[in-house]
Design a protein around this motif. Structure first.
Motif: not given
Length: 131
Positions: A22-25, A31-39, A102-103, A115-122
Motif C-alpha cells: 500500500v501507499r499512503k496518501r 509498504m505493508k498494510p498495518g499500523g499503530k496499536r490503539d491503547a 494498492l499494488v 519500497l519502505a526500508p523495513l520491507l527491503t531490509q527485513q
C-alpha cells in the motif's frame, strides 16, 4: 536519540504468491498494510482493525513471520519496529482511509517501486527464507 514507532503489519499474498503493498496518501513509498496499536490492543486486534480500516477486508488467520526494525519510511528521525504476520484475509480489498494506492508485487522481483526500508531490509529477506 531515535524515536520508535511500534506497529503491526501484514504480509498478504494472492493465489499466485504476489504480495500486497500500500501507499499512503501524500507519500511515494510502498509498504505493508498495518499500523499503530490503539491503547490496550494486542497484535491481532490491531491487525484486524487496521486491515478493516485501510483495505475493507477481514483478517481470517495470521502466523507471525517475525519482529523487525528499520528506519521509518515516512517519518524522519524515527525507527519502526514491526510485529509482522503472514495474514489470510477475506473480502474485497480496496484502498480506504489514508491508503491512496494498492499494488501486487512478486516478492522475489519487486520491480522499481520505492519500497519502505523495513520491507527491503527485513521482510523480503525473511520471506525468501520461508520458501
Amino acid at each position: 536519540m531515535t524515536r520508535v514507532l511500534d506497529i503491526v503489519t501484514a504480509v498478504i499474498r494472492d493465489e499466485t504468491g504476489r504480495m500486497l503493498l500500500v501507499r499512503k496518501r501524500g507519500t511515494s513509498i510502498f509498504m505493508k498494510p498495518g499500523g499503530k496499536r490503539d491503547a490496550g490492543e494486542d497484535d491481532l486486534t490491531t491487525l484486524a482493525r487496521e486491515l478493516k480500516e485501510e483495505l475493507g477486508c477481514r483478517l481470517v488467520a495470521a502466523e507471525r513471520l517475525g519482529h523487525f526494525s528499520a528506519p521509518a519510511a515516512n517519518e524522519a528521525g524515527f525507527t519502526v519496529q514491526s510485529a509482522t504476520y503472514l495474514a489470510t484475509v477475506e473480502g474485497d480489498i480496496a484502498p480506504r482511509a489514508e491508503i491512496e494506492e494498492l499494488v501486487w508485487i512478486d516478492p522475489a522481483a519487486p520491480g522499481d517501486l520505492r519500497l519502505a526500508p523495513l520491507l527491503t531490509q527485513q521482510v523480503l529477506p525473511a520471506l525468501a527464507n520461508t520458501r
